[in-house]
Structure formats: C-alpha cells, structure tokens
Design an enzyme around this catalytic site. Structure first.
Site, PDB file in Angstrom:
ATOM      1  N   ARG A   2     -27.478  33.547  -6.881  1.00 35.15           N
ATOM      2  CA  ARG A   2     -28.253  32.316  -6.214  1.00 35.15           C
ATOM      3  C   ARG A   2     -28.012  30.925  -8.032  1.00 35.15           C
ATOM      4  NH1 ARG A   2     -32.077  36.522  -4.448  1.00 35.15           N
ATOM      5  NH2 ARG A   2     -32.001  36.217  -2.087  1.00 35.15           N
TER       6      ARG A   2
ATOM      7  N   ASP B 122     -33.440  38.804   6.417  1.00 35.68           N
ATOM      8  CA  ASP B 122     -34.862  38.773   7.058  1.00 35.68           C
ATOM      9  C   ASP B 122     -34.330  38.233   8.511  1.00 35.68           C
ATOM     10  OD1 ASP B 122     -35.713  39.143   4.235  1.00 35.68           O
ATOM     11  OD2 ASP B 122     -35.822  37.221   3.725  1.00 35.68           O
TER      12      ASP B 122
ATOM     13  N   GLY C 123     -28.719  36.198  -1.601  1.00 36.13           N
ATOM     14  CA  GLY C 123     -29.222  37.817  -0.910  1.00 36.13           C
ATOM     15  C   GLY C 123     -28.115  38.317  -0.687  1.00 36.13           C
TER      16      GLY C 123
ATOM     17  N   ASP D  27     -34.135  34.921   9.017  1.00 39.68           N
ATOM     18  CA  ASP D  27     -34.912  34.300   9.454  1.00 39.68           C
ATOM     19  C   ASP D  27     -34.497  32.610   9.360  1.00 39.68           C
ATOM     20  OD1 ASP D  27     -34.014  33.953   6.612  1.00 39.68           O
ATOM     21  OD2 ASP D  27     -35.883  33.655   5.261  1.00 39.68           O
TER      22      ASP D  27
ATOM     23  N   ARG E 270     -39.656  37.696   1.980  1.00 35.54           N
ATOM     24  CA  ARG E 270     -40.873  37.019   1.335  1.00 35.54           C
ATOM     25  C   ARG E 270     -41.667  36.063   2.363  1.00 35.54           C
ATOM     26  NH1 ARG E 270     -37.326  35.726  -3.559  1.00 35.54           N
ATOM     27  NH2 ARG E 270     -35.796  35.310  -1.820  1.00 35.54           N
TER      28      ARG E 270
ATOM     29  N   ASP F  70     -31.051  31.524   4.290  1.00 43.74           N
ATOM     30  CA  ASP F  70     -31.343  30.257   3.534  1.00 43.74           C
ATOM     31  C   ASP F  70     -30.824  29.340   2.917  1.00 43.74           C
ATOM     32  OD1 ASP F  70     -33.828  28.884   5.002  1.00 43.74           O
ATOM     33  OD2 ASP F  70     -34.494  29.422   2.787  1.00 43.74           O
TER      34      ASP F  70
ATOM     35  N   THR G 283     -27.973  37.775   6.098  1.00 43.03           N
ATOM     36  CA  THR G 283     -29.180  37.838   5.178  1.00 43.03           C
ATOM     37  C   THR G 283     -30.543  39.364   5.941  1.00 43.03           C
ATOM     38  OG1 THR G 283     -31.331  36.799   4.688  1.00 43.03           O
ATOM     39  CG2 THR G 283     -30.248  35.397   6.504  1.00 43.03           C
TER      40      THR G 283
HETATM   41  O1  F6P Z   1     -31.909  39.002   0.803  1.00 48.13           O
HETATM   42  C1  F6P Z   1     -33.171  38.205   1.323  1.00 48.13           C
HETATM   43  C2  F6P Z   1     -34.150  38.933   0.523  1.00 48.13           C
HETATM   44  O2  F6P Z   1     -33.809  40.469   0.378  1.00 48.13           O
HETATM   45  C3  F6P Z   1     -35.724  38.625   0.476  1.00 48.13           C
HETATM   46  O3  F6P Z   1     -36.330  39.782   1.349  1.00 48.13           O
HETATM   47  C4  F6P Z   1     -36.294  38.624  -0.731  1.00 48.13           C
HETATM   48  O4  F6P Z   1     -37.742  38.958  -0.745  1.00 48.13           O
HETATM   49  C5  F6P Z   1     -35.025  38.561  -1.477  1.00 48.13           C
HETATM   50  O5  F6P Z   1     -34.133  38.841  -0.881  1.00 48.13           O
HETATM   51  C6  F6P Z   1     -35.451  39.457  -3.165  1.00 48.13           C
HETATM   52  O6  F6P Z   1     -34.715  38.900  -3.661  1.00 48.13           O
HETATM   53  P1  F6P Z   1     -33.692  38.998  -4.991  1.00 48.13           P
HETATM   54  O7  F6P Z   1     -33.105  40.554  -5.037  1.00 48.13           O
HETATM   55  O8  F6P Z   1     -33.576  38.269  -5.584  1.00 48.13           O
HETATM   56  O9  F6P Z   1     -35.181  39.944  -5.505  1.00 48.13           O
END
Ligand code: F6P
Length: 326
Positions: free
Chosen positions: A75, A131, A14, A133, A175, A106, A129
């Site tokens: 990803r 997050d 992300g 995390d 998440r 992560d 990120t």
């Molecule tokens: O990058 C982290 C994040 O924003 C999380 O907080 C979230 O759950 C996820 O990515 C959402 O991913 P995507 O953009 O692939 O839906």
C-alpha cells in the site's frame, strides 16, 4: 484492434487468494496476442521504484494454485503524492509500457482514479480483494476462498464450544464491509452477525444470549466483522461478561489466516476469466474500466464508479439469520 505492445501488470493493496491465477491469465493471454508483459513488483511502489521485469509464460507456471502474489504487493503512500505519481509515470515511459493491468481492491482503484486524472495511459482493472467491497462486480477474487477459510475455522470452534458449553465471539476481516462476516456467519449457523453496514444494538445481542441461556442452548456463536461500529471481538466479549458474569465467554480473531491459502475453484475460474477479459479489453480500446462479473457475465465499470460502491446488504438476509438461529 489497437497497436498496444507492452503491458505492465501489478498487484496492489491486501493480497487475496487467486491473484496469482489472474497474473497467470494476463501474462499468458498477453503473450498469446504477441504482446510483451512486464511485471511490476510491490504494486504502485514498484512503479515508482522502477521494479519492473519482463515476464515469460514460464514465470507463471505452477502458480494457479498458490495464495499470495508472485508480484508482491504494497500500500504505497508515496504514490498518492504528485511527486510519487510523476516518478511512477516516468518509469512507465522509461520501460516503454503503453498499457496497465491493475489487480487490487478499493485502494488500488482510488490510486488509479487519482493517477489517470493527471496522466494518460490505457488501463484495465481486475477486482482482487477478500472484502468484496467494490461496485461493478458480484464477486471479487479471493472472497470465496476467504469465506471458506473462515467457515472451516468457525466450524472447528463450534466443536470445542459445544464440548464446553461456551459462547464464542469470532472476529473476521472486513474493515468497512461485512460480506465475510455475513456469509461465514450464515454458513456456520451463527446466532448473531455484527457488520459495519448495520448499526449494532448491543442490548438486542445481549437479550438474544439471555433467551438462549434460558432454553439451555449449548453453543452461541457471534460473528463480528472487524469494522463493526460497536467494536471487535474483544469489546463484544467484555460487554457480554459484564452482563453475564457466570457465562463462559471466549473470543477468537481469525485475522490474516483468511487472506492466505490455495484459492478455491471459484476464485481460480473468476481470476482466469477476468485476466483474459482484461487483455481483450485493452486490445479493443475499452480502458479505464474494471472488468467484473455480473450475473455470470463479464462486465466493465469505469474506475470512478467502482470505489466503495458496494451493494447494500439485503435486510431479508438479516431477518433470516434471526429466524434460522432460533
Ligand atoms: O485486504 C483487505 C483486508 O484484509 C481487510 O479485510 C483488512 O481490514 C485489511 O486488509 C488488513 O490490512 P493489513 O494486512 O494491512 O493489516
């Protein structure tokens, strides 16, 4: 100092506000030290596909203030297969890349651990990120901006919630981690904050609403992280309506708005420091580590210790929320 000449740089997973500032710092520091820097588009997928181009200092002009990532991101499922990794390695060799800078969260560091078990190439990571995390750093690039975005949105919701005497359940990103929820919730005076790190006792949440109703509090805001064990905003809203059919309850999912926008000053400074530190680490042979910031100082943590090692949330913070919203 070692003889590393060609650096590959990618952003993965992300995107987060400040990734561009980190790319700028890596490119300019690398070139300053006489290295050639190669951008790899779309993260690990671009490594597999050979989507690699030589960067000049001017390629990173006018990007420090921009969200997203000029290198694009992805990803990549293929990268986690033996065949995908082999293709990626072959492309690095083909382009004579002898070290990597990996910017991501992560999933990016999981990919790094798997790849470097098989292939030897010096690499340094940078935590990017929203997050937050990851272990080995007090902050990740983009977290500060994302929380500020959430705070601005929740403040606006509070205005309209107050005008209508409504209860709002607001879902923020995260998440597996509740840091955005916790910090935006505290900053906005939320009555309740539901996070994955703590099991949600929905009856307690409902009881607190009941108390607020009886003392005629005009606004009641619940911030819920998307990964909370009870569910997201819609599930919490349904449960509240069930118990309090006469209450005017609304929900709002802030979603990807939290990932975009101009990075805050804090994220720009962090990204600049970590990008500069990453190149210096490669030059001094300190590799297979993530550059992070701990107590204000640059610190390096091996990739395998970075993954999902986030610090537990201080229980005192959770008690504080209840006291301050009373
Ligand atoms: O990058 C982290 C994040 O924003 C999380 O907080 C979230 O759950 C996820 O990515 C959402 O991913 P995507 O953009 O692939 O839906």
């Amino acid at each position: 100092m070692n003889s590393i000449k060609n650096i590959g740089i990618l952003t993965s997973g992300g995107d987060s506000p400040g990734m561009n500032a980190a790319v700028r710092a890596v490119v300019r520091t690398g070139i300053h030290y006489g290295m050639d820097v190669y951008g790899i588009r779309h993260g690990y997928q671009g490594m597999i596909d050979g989507d690699i181009f030589k960067m000049q200092t001017t390629d990173v002009s006018n990007i420090i203030q921009r969200g997203g990532t000029i290198l694009k991101t992805a990803r990549s499922k293929e990268f986690m297969t033996p065949d995908g990794m082999q293709k990626a390695y072959d492309q690095l060799k083909k382009h004579s890349i002898d070290a990597l800078v990996l910017i991501g969260g992560d999933g990016t560091f999981r990919g790094a651990v798997a790849f470097f078990e098989q292939y030897t190439i010096p690499a340094v990571g940078i935590p990017g990120t929203i997050d937050k995390d990851l272990a080995g750093t007090d902050f990740t690039i983009g977290f500060d901006t994302a929380v500020n975005t959430a705070v601005e949105a929740i403040d606006k919701i509070r205005d309209t919630a107050d005008a209508h005497d409504r209860l709002f359940v607001i879902e923020v990103m995260g998440r597996d981690a509740g840091y955005i929820a916790l910090n935006s919730g505290i900053s906005c005076g939320a009555e309740d904050i539901l996070i994955p790190e703590q099991v949600t006792d929905i009856d307690e949440v409902l009881n607190r609403i009941d108390i607020d109703e009886r003392r005629k509090k005009s606004v009641h805001i619940i911030v819920v992280a998307e990964g909370d064990d009870y569910g997201g905003a819609a599930q919490v809203q349904d449960r509240i309506k069930n118990r309090f059919p006469d209450l005017d309850v609304r929900s709002c999912v802030l979603g990807h708005i939290q990932r975009g926008g101009a990075p805050s000053y804090a994220d720009r400074v962090l990204a600049s420091r970590l990008g500069y530190a990453a190149i210096n680490a490669i030059r001094s042979g300190n590799t297979q580590v993530m550059a992070g910031i701990i107590n204000g100082a640059i610190s390096f943590t091996p990739f395998k210790n970075v993954i999902k090692g986030n610090a537990p949330i201080d229980p005192d913070m959770l008690d504080m929320i209840t006291v301050l919203s009373s």
